[in-house]
Design a protein around this motif. Structure first.
Motif, PDB file in Angstrom:
ATOM      1  N   LEU A 190     -23.042  -7.577-101.673  1.00 41.70           N
ATOM      2  CA  LEU A 190     -21.945  -8.112-102.468  1.00 41.70           C
ATOM      3  C   LEU A 190     -20.687  -7.282-102.304  1.00 41.70           C
ATOM      4  CD1 LEU A 190     -23.753  -8.992-105.817  1.00 41.70           C
ATOM      5  CD2 LEU A 190     -22.732 -10.614-104.221  1.00 41.70           C
ATOM      6  N   VAL A 191     -20.839  -5.971-102.189  1.00 39.65           N
ATOM      7  CA  VAL A 191     -19.702  -5.056-102.205  1.00 39.65           C
ATOM      8  C   VAL A 191     -19.614  -4.311-100.876  1.00 39.65           C
ATOM      9  CG1 VAL A 191     -18.676  -3.046-103.326  1.00 39.65           C
ATOM     10  CG2 VAL A 191     -19.899  -4.760-104.699  1.00 39.65           C
ATOM     11  N   ARG A 192     -18.409  -4.261-100.324  1.00 39.05           N
ATOM     12  CA  ARG A 192     -18.117  -3.403 -99.170  1.00 39.05           C
ATOM     13  C   ARG A 192     -16.809  -2.678 -99.446  1.00 39.05           C
ATOM     14  NH1 ARG A 192     -21.226  -3.338 -94.893  1.00 39.05           N
ATOM     15  NH2 ARG A 192     -22.535  -5.130 -94.334  1.00 39.05           N
ATOM     16  N   LYS A 193     -16.811  -1.363 -99.288  1.00 39.01           N
ATOM     17  CA  LYS A 193     -15.619  -0.574 -99.570  1.00 39.01           C
ATOM     18  C   LYS A 193     -14.620  -0.608 -98.421  1.00 39.01           C
ATOM     19  CE  LYS A 193     -18.052   2.598-102.683  1.00 39.01           C
ATOM     20  NZ  LYS A 193     -18.423   4.002-102.953  1.00 39.01           N
ATOM     21  N   LYS A 194     -15.147  -0.772 -97.217  1.00 34.53           N
ATOM     22  CA  LYS A 194     -14.283  -0.743 -96.051  1.00 34.53           C
ATOM     23  C   LYS A 194     -13.693  -2.130 -95.780  1.00 34.53           C
ATOM     24  CE  LYS A 194     -14.279   0.572 -91.156  1.00 34.53           C
ATOM     25  NZ  LYS A 194     -15.114   1.076 -90.029  1.00 34.53           N
ATOM     26  N   ILE A 195     -12.376  -2.191 -95.562  1.00 35.28           N
ATOM     27  CA  ILE A 195     -11.724  -3.461 -95.261  1.00 35.28           C
ATOM     28  C   ILE A 195     -11.991  -3.831 -93.799  1.00 35.28           C
ATOM     29  CG2 ILE A 195      -9.526  -4.704 -95.131  1.00 35.28           C
ATOM     30  CD1 ILE A 195      -8.454  -2.789 -97.257  1.00 35.28           C
ATOM     31  N   PRO A 196     -12.526  -5.034 -93.531  1.00 30.54           N
ATOM     32  CA  PRO A 196     -12.791  -5.407 -92.132  1.00 30.54           C
ATOM     33  C   PRO A 196     -11.499  -5.677 -91.376  1.00 30.54           C
ATOM     34  CG  PRO A 196     -13.238  -7.245 -93.604  1.00 30.54           C
ATOM     35  CD  PRO A 196     -12.938  -6.069 -94.486  1.00 30.54           C
ATOM     36  N   HIS A 197     -11.434  -5.230 -90.135  1.00 30.44           N
ATOM     37  CA  HIS A 197     -10.241  -5.409 -89.312  1.00 30.44           C
ATOM     38  C   HIS A 197     -10.509  -6.225 -88.053  1.00 30.44           C
ATOM     39  CE1 HIS A 197      -8.369  -1.571 -91.276  1.00 30.44           C
ATOM     40  NE2 HIS A 197      -8.126  -2.656 -91.978  1.00 30.44           N
ATOM     41  N   SER A 198     -11.642  -5.987 -87.400  1.00 27.86           N
ATOM     42  CA  SER A 198     -11.935  -6.717 -86.169  1.00 27.86           C
ATOM     43  C   SER A 198     -12.317  -8.156 -86.503  1.00 27.86           C
ATOM     44  CB  SER A 198     -13.075  -6.044 -85.403  1.00 27.86           C
ATOM     45  OG  SER A 198     -14.307  -6.236 -86.074  1.00 27.86           O
ATOM     46  N   THR A 199     -12.181  -9.028 -85.502  1.00 27.63           N
ATOM     47  CA  THR A 199     -12.536 -10.434 -85.709  1.00 27.63           C
ATOM     48  C   THR A 199     -13.991 -10.571 -86.117  1.00 27.63           C
ATOM     49  OG1 THR A 199     -10.906 -11.143 -84.075  1.00 27.63           O
ATOM     50  CG2 THR A 199     -12.662 -12.695 -84.594  1.00 27.63           C
ATOM     51  N   ARG A 200     -14.871  -9.836 -85.435  1.00 23.28           N
ATOM     52  CA  ARG A 200     -16.294  -9.923 -85.760  1.00 23.28           C
ATOM     53  C   ARG A 200     -16.561  -9.444 -87.179  1.00 23.28           C
ATOM     54  NH1 ARG A 200     -21.050  -7.969 -81.869  1.00 23.28           N
ATOM     55  NH2 ARG A 200     -20.794 -10.130 -81.209  1.00 23.28           N
ATOM     56  N   ASP A 201     -15.958  -8.325 -87.598  1.00 20.41           N
ATOM     57  CA  ASP A 201     -16.199  -7.810 -88.943  1.00 20.41           C
ATOM     58  C   ASP A 201     -15.632  -8.733 -90.015  1.00 20.41           C
ATOM     59  OD1 ASP A 201     -17.552  -5.648 -87.953  1.00 20.41           O
ATOM     60  OD2 ASP A 201     -15.872  -4.247 -88.122  1.00 20.41           O
ATOM     61  N   ILE A 202     -14.473  -9.329 -89.735  1.00 16.52           N
ATOM     62  CA  ILE A 202     -13.883 -10.273 -90.685  1.00 16.52           C
ATOM     63  C   ILE A 202     -14.797 -11.477 -90.864  1.00 16.52           C
ATOM     64  CG2 ILE A 202     -11.983 -11.914 -91.028  1.00 16.52           C
ATOM     65  CD1 ILE A 202     -10.157  -9.818 -89.674  1.00 16.52           C
ATOM     66  N   MET A 203     -15.256 -12.056 -89.757  1.00 13.77           N
ATOM     67  CA  MET A 203     -16.130 -13.212 -89.850  1.00 13.77           C
ATOM     68  C   MET A 203     -17.473 -12.840 -90.480  1.00 13.77           C
ATOM     69  SD  MET A 203     -14.219 -15.555 -88.959  1.00 13.77           S
ATOM     70  CE  MET A 203     -15.470 -16.825 -89.164  1.00 13.77           C
ATOM     71  N   GLY A 204     -17.932 -11.610 -90.208  1.00 11.50           N
ATOM     72  CA  GLY A 204     -19.161 -11.160 -90.835  1.00 11.50           C
ATOM     73  C   GLY A 204     -19.034 -11.066 -92.340  1.00 11.50           C
TER      74      GLY A 204
END
Length: 358
Positions: free
Chosen positions: A236-250
């Motif tokens: 539910l919680v992630r502290k790190k903001i996703p930046h890459s396309t794969r991480d954003i979609m994940g």
């Protein structure tokens, strides 16, 4: 009902096992975490599992668990889960053609930078699974049927619920235990970007995670226990903001696949509150409501390594690591919350299910 061997606590006198329902979330190769959770619960032996619901990889774990317990009890269930994940891993014993498709099932795409990754990334913009997989090869059915006696499961009294999404109506579909089949499990795990819709009795189905990951409400009328342990592998919680396309979609996928669960937890909290206030009757009869104690074992402990990319690894070493994480998580849960089972929720539903303010 699945009865596990009870364990002595504080002396030689055995403690009566506590009854629970298990709700197993899906999430690709992270389903190996659930394997570890189940392995420890089976080894611990202080719980009786009355009902199981599962979605996608959770559905696979659900039928492996139920079949093993039906055949030979906890030890057979542990062996069956272990053998399945070994066979499904990158080094498993699938034939070459099925291995290629199984790799897509658990890894979705090969490693970035590889020729296959670049080829699939390019062509997937233009071709659907109907184009890329014209023979409709899906090794999941053969692999599951190797381990599971579905005739025996359908005849068993234990409650198993598998969630899938009806492609045509956009509604959640629940396969109850009397309709459990390899096709139902395939439907629950059918990612639309990877596989063709699975048709059962002329109805096409996709992954159940869109609408129920996992489902809880079928337990309310079908089992006696009011305790459910959710094995949650989409954080539910992630502290790190996703930046890459794969991480954003994940991260979008994690939020999407948790949304239906959050809606069910919100409804449970609301009904529990009404029961506590004496505004609705508590029970299993007509016009009565169940007061559900919610517990959770969540995938954590590896920090940001538990990302969308780790869902893509299906080598046995990575799966084995997830199994060990699951075992530790189950052990910590029982140490902290075994006494809560049958008494109260160990999850603060009010703190989790309502909108943020401020």
């Amino acid at each position: 009902m699945i009865s596990l061997i009870s364990r002595a606590l504080g002396g030689d006198k055995p403690q009566k096992p506590k009854r629970i329902n298990l709700a197993l979330q899906g999430g690709g190769a992270h389903g190996a975490f659930t394997w570890g959770v189940l392995d420890h619960l089976l080894e611990d032996g202080r719980l009786t599992i009355e009902g199981i619901s599962g979605t996608s990889a959770g559905a696979v774990n659900a039928v492996m668990l139920a079949d093993g317990l039906k055949r030979g009890g906890p030890e057979e269930a542990r062996k069956r889960l272990s053998d399945f994940w070994r066979a499904a891993s990158l080094g498993g014993d699938l034939p070459p053609l099925q291995r290629a498709v199984a790799d897509r099932l658990f890894t979705l795409l090969p490693g970035e930078g590889s020729p296959t990754f670049n080829w699939l990334s390019a062509w997937s913009q233009y071709l659907s699974p109907y184009d890329l997989n014209p023979l409709n090869i899906n090794p999941l059915k053969d692999l599951i049927e190797r381990f599971v006696d579905f005739d025996a499961l359908r005849a068993d009294a234990r409650q198993i619920f598998i969630a899938a999404t009806n492609v045509q109506t956009g509604r959640l579909h629940i396969f109850p235990h009397e309709k459990i089949s390899a096709e139902a499990v395939m439907a629950s795990a059918c990612l639309p970007a990877v596989f063709r819709a699975v048709e059962i009795d002329g109805v096409p189905y996709w992954d159940g995670g869109y609408l129920g990951n996992p489902v809880l409400y079928p337990f309310f009328r079908s089992t006696d226990t009011e305790d459910v342990i959710i094995v949650q592998i989409n954080p539910l919680v992630r502290k790190k903001i996703p930046h890459s396309t794969r991480d954003i979609m994940g991260r979008v996928s994690e939020i999407t696949f948790n949304s239906a669960l959050m809606a069910e937890l919100r409804a449970i909290e609301f009904v529990n509150r009404l029961i506590d206030q004496g505004r609705v009757p508590h029970g299993k009869g007509p016009n009565e409501y169940r007061r559900i104690n919610v517990h959770r074992i969540v995938l954590e402990g590896l920090g940001e390594r538990l990302s969308s990319s780790s869902k893509l690894r299906n080598d046995f070493e990575s799966l084995e690591l997830l199994r060990k994480v699951g075992q530790r998580a189950a052990r910590r849960f029982l140490d902290a919350h075994f006494d809560d089972i049958g008494v109260r929720s160990s999850v603060d539903l009010q703190a989790e299910v309502y909108s943020e303010r401020g």
